[in-house]
Design a protein around this motif. Structure first.
Motif, PDB file in Angstrom:
ATOM      1  N   ASP A   1       0.874  -1.105  -0.075  1.00 43.97           N
ATOM      2  CA  ASP A   1      -0.289   0.074   0.295  1.00 43.97           C
ATOM      3  C   ASP A   1       0.664   1.163   0.054  1.00 43.97           C
ATOM      4  OD1 ASP A   1      -2.038  -2.254   0.234  1.00 43.97           O
ATOM      5  OD2 ASP A   1      -2.103  -1.554   2.316  1.00 43.97           O
TER       6      ASP A   1
ATOM      7  N   LYS B   1      -0.681  -4.797  -4.613  1.00 41.24           N
ATOM      8  CA  LYS B   1      -1.325  -5.721  -5.074  1.00 41.24           C
ATOM      9  C   LYS B   1      -1.644  -6.900  -4.025  1.00 41.24           C
ATOM     10  CE  LYS B   1       2.012  -9.601  -4.687  1.00 41.24           C
ATOM     11  NZ  LYS B   1       3.357 -10.202  -4.916  1.00 41.24           N
TER      12      LYS B   1
ATOM     13  N   GLY C   1      -4.694 -11.207  -2.046  1.00 43.22           N
ATOM     14  CA  GLY C   1      -5.168 -10.327  -3.458  1.00 43.22           C
ATOM     15  C   GLY C   1      -6.869  -9.877  -4.092  1.00 43.22           C
TER      16      GLY C   1
END
Ligand SMILES: Cc1cc2nc3c(=O)[nH]c(=O)nc-3n(C[C@H](O)[C@H](O)[C@H](O)COP(=O)(O)OP(=O)(O)OC[C@H]3O[C@@H](n4cnc5c(N)ncnc54)[C@H](O)[C@@H]3O)c2cc1C
Length: 277
Positions: A39, A123, A131
């Motif tokens: 992030d 991701k 994910g």
């Protein structure tokens, strides 16, 4: 001006989690909470676009009150606003319920501060590791998704088109998409910046905006928290430590050592897998 939303999650620093060799359980005590690694790359991507084109960067997170700290860290790096969506009713959410709340939050961010052009996610997270939230949010908002992005090549502001490189298993895909899109960031995308001194000072005084279930009048309570989660974690356990028998090849003759190594690998059927046969 561009409006960019970055979705972040506060996670336990998995580098600090140890396995107690006696009880074989995870030792979580004293493990610091951090902004999920990927992030930070998502945030850096948004901040670089802000540097280049000017943008408003809103960071959002669904989590417990302690996640305010993670949002303040994003403010110290240069984000404009941090929104924490926090309520007991959201607890126990699986990825479907999480993506529902994150998508609703983005819609409310849009109603509050204007059209969102790009949404950035990591991701995956270091704890849940699925994910699935990024793609889930894009589906719920009915916008395109560009996953596994390793490079932002260009942004055509006039035509509202972004060109990115997606990392695939067997190559790289260069792809163009019309805004708005959701991007999930790989670590190759960039190097997250350090907080600046003015950023740290602003973050110290900054109080993230907190929204609870009351702030979402159209919230469907059957879609949030444990109730809204079709998956249930029925059991968690620490994997048994693997038994490893190590053989050290000791010889001064490098060639003979290599031969022995390849021979041993063939014996256990590994040489072919490693394309050495
Ligand atoms: C089968 C299953 C059952 C679960 N059951 C429970 C449970 O009972 N109780 C419980 O507490 N948890 C539970 N979880 C964990 C919880 O679902 C996840 O932590 C959460 O849904 C996010 O998923 P993830 O961590 O895998 O995120 P990923 O999908 O790996 O995250 C990808 C990206 O999405 C964004 N993102 C993820 N989560 C958030 C968030 N909260 N706010 C803003 N952005 C976010 C971030 O950008 C992140 O990098 C469960 C998970 C699974 C897979």
């Amino acid at each position: 001006m561009l409006h960019l939303v970055v979705c972040i999650k506060q996670v336990p620093d998995s580098r600090e989690i140890r396995i107690d060799p006696k009880t074989n359980t995870l030792v979580r005590q004293g493990v610091p909470a951090i902004v999920n690694y990927y992030d930070l790359h998502a945030l850096e991507a948004a901040l670089s676009l802000k540097d280049e084109y000017g943008a408003r960067v809103t960071v959002i997170s669904m989590g417990p009150p302690s996640a305010e700290k993670a949002l303040k860290q994003c403010i110290s790096m240069g984000a404009d606003e941090g929104v924490l969506v926090s309520d007991r009713a959201f607890a126990g959410a699986d990825t479907l319920a999480t993506s529902y709340v994150v998508a609703l939050t983005i819609q409310k961010v849009e109603d509050t501060w204007g059209t969102v052009d790009l949404i950035f996610c990591g991701k995956q997270t270091l704890d849940g590791d699925t994910g699935q939230v990024g793609p889930g949010v894009a589906c719920r908002l009915d916008i395109d998704q560009l996953t596994y992005v390793e490079k932002l090549e260009s942004l055509d502001m006039e035509n509202r088109v972004i060109t990115v490189h997606r990392h695939l298993e067997d190559g790289v895909e260069r792809i163009r998409a019309k805004l708005p899109v959701l991007i999930t960031a790989l670590s190759e995308l960039n190097r997250p910046r350090r907080a600046s001194l003015p950023g740290v000072l602003r973050a110290a005084r900054y109080k993230p905006i907190v929204w609870s279930t009351k702030d979402f009048p159209d919230l469907d309570r059957t879609k949030i928290g444990l109730k809204g989660s079709p998956t249930i974690v029925s059991k968690t356990w620490v994997p048994e430590p693997r038994q490893v028998n190590t053989e050290v090849i000791t010889t001064d003759d490098a060639e003979a050592a290599c031969d022995t190594l390849v021979h041993r690998l063939s014996e256990v059927g590994l040489a072919e897998t490693l394309c050495w046969s």
